[in-house]
Design a protein around this motif. Sequence first.
Motif, PDB file in Angstrom:
ATOM      1  N   LEU A 118      51.964  13.809  89.695  1.00  0.00           N
ATOM      2  CA  LEU A 118      50.807  14.129  88.876  1.00  0.00           C
ATOM      3  C   LEU A 118      49.898  12.916  88.727  1.00  0.00           C
ATOM      4  CD1 LEU A 118      52.525  16.117  85.961  1.00  0.00           C
ATOM      5  CD2 LEU A 118      51.819  16.945  88.218  1.00  0.00           C
ATOM      6  N   LEU A 125      49.219  21.058  83.388  1.00  0.00           N
ATOM      7  CA  LEU A 125      50.117  20.533  84.413  1.00  0.00           C
ATOM      8  C   LEU A 125      51.475  20.158  83.823  1.00  0.00           C
ATOM      9  CD1 LEU A 125      47.747  18.261  86.548  1.00  0.00           C
ATOM     10  CD2 LEU A 125      48.634  20.534  87.117  1.00  0.00           C
ATOM     11  N   ALA A 129      54.946  21.682  84.969  1.00  0.00           N
ATOM     12  CA  ALA A 129      56.021  20.798  85.432  1.00  0.00           C
ATOM     13  C   ALA A 129      57.301  21.041  84.645  1.00  0.00           C
ATOM     14  CB  ALA A 129      55.585  19.343  85.305  1.00  0.00           C
ATOM     15  N   VAL A 141      59.450  14.878  88.055  1.00  0.00           N
ATOM     16  CA  VAL A 141      58.033  14.719  87.779  1.00  0.00           C
ATOM     17  C   VAL A 141      57.702  13.239  87.719  1.00  0.00           C
ATOM     18  CG1 VAL A 141      56.156  15.289  86.201  1.00  0.00           C
ATOM     19  CG2 VAL A 141      58.084  16.869  86.477  1.00  0.00           C
ATOM     20  N   TYR A 143      54.414  10.445  87.367  1.00  0.00           N
ATOM     21  CA  TYR A 143      53.011  10.216  87.031  1.00  0.00           C
ATOM     22  C   TYR A 143      52.559   8.955  87.740  1.00  0.00           C
ATOM     23  CZ  TYR A 143      48.795   9.294  84.325  1.00  0.00           C
ATOM     24  OH  TYR A 143      47.503   9.032  83.945  1.00  0.00           O
ATOM     25  N   PHE A 161      47.722  18.350  92.305  1.00  0.00           N
ATOM     26  CA  PHE A 161      48.945  17.549  92.318  1.00  0.00           C
ATOM     27  C   PHE A 161      49.575  17.604  93.702  1.00  0.00           C
ATOM     28  CE2 PHE A 161      50.110  21.798  90.916  1.00  0.00           C
ATOM     29  CZ  PHE A 161      51.269  22.091  91.627  1.00  0.00           C
ATOM     30  N   TYR A 209      59.645  12.545  82.589  1.00  0.00           N
ATOM     31  CA  TYR A 209      58.872  12.180  83.778  1.00  0.00           C
ATOM     32  C   TYR A 209      59.003  10.677  84.012  1.00  0.00           C
ATOM     33  CZ  TYR A 209      55.083  10.398  80.791  1.00  0.00           C
ATOM     34  OH  TYR A 209      54.343   9.689  79.877  1.00  0.00           O
TER      35      TYR A 209
END
Length: 292
Positions: A118, A125, A129, A141, A143, A161, A209
């Motif tokens: 992401l 989102l 996720a 996940v 970032y 994404f 994440y």
Amino acid sequence: MNQINRVAIVGGTHGNEFTGAYLIKKFEQIPALIQRPSFETLTLLGNPQAFTAGKRYIDKDLNRCFFIDNLLDSRLSSYEDIRAKAIEQILGQKSNSQVDLIIDLHSTTANMGLSLMLGSHHPFLLKLAAYLSSRNSQVRVCYTQPEKGSNFLRSLSELGFVIEVGPVAQGVLNAEWFQKTEELIHNILNYLEKYNQNLIPQTNETLTYYQYVGAIDYPRNEYGEIQAMIHPQLQFRDYQPLNPGDPIFLTLDGKAIAYEGTSTVYPVFINEAAYYEKGIAMCLTEKQVYSL
């Protein structure tokens, strides 16, 4: 947020990543697989010339060609720069996207499982996720680079994404990861359909994440030649904790090099083949828990 009306699935942004490219081929042959009643799904083969050649790219990395200034610069004339401008015409400008959501399919030689990459903390989102990771323990996940000022293809949509799957060798079509990726895509499309019907599935109250914090290169000599490789104890341990003092590299003559950081991190893209040219042995992340 408004209803999802158009979704784009892109594969083959890197020509030697066959999982996404061949899924695009399949979906183009059987379009009913990805159509849902409430929205339209488009398919796009990102880098057709590189795919035909079985190479990551022809002149330069297409997935680094989407800075706004570069898209507006008519002097940039490499194949990938021209292709990026063509893709922007199809999917729309960053400020005026023609699609509501972009799924950019990639594969990696690293042990990334099914990774959602992401570029924003957009609530939609994050909920998507959380739903996907609750359905499949292999979904993680991550970032990474914020979309503001991003040069990634996914940045052409606010809800863009990347899906990274692996380990898959470059230039290889792996049936297991092909099937797992297709199943994940169907789960995404089904979620979007339920969202449009105001029937959003229940998700976990929190989302784990991994926040990108930096990258590490291989040890090199004054000529830029690699002097050490990923330590066997670290290889294929993506998303696993790396503590200060843990072995990270092994020199060519068999000496271990320890991680010198001051806190525990979680490496990803460990020993990714495509990142050798970028001077990246692995990316480092910190594990975060986000409350939904």
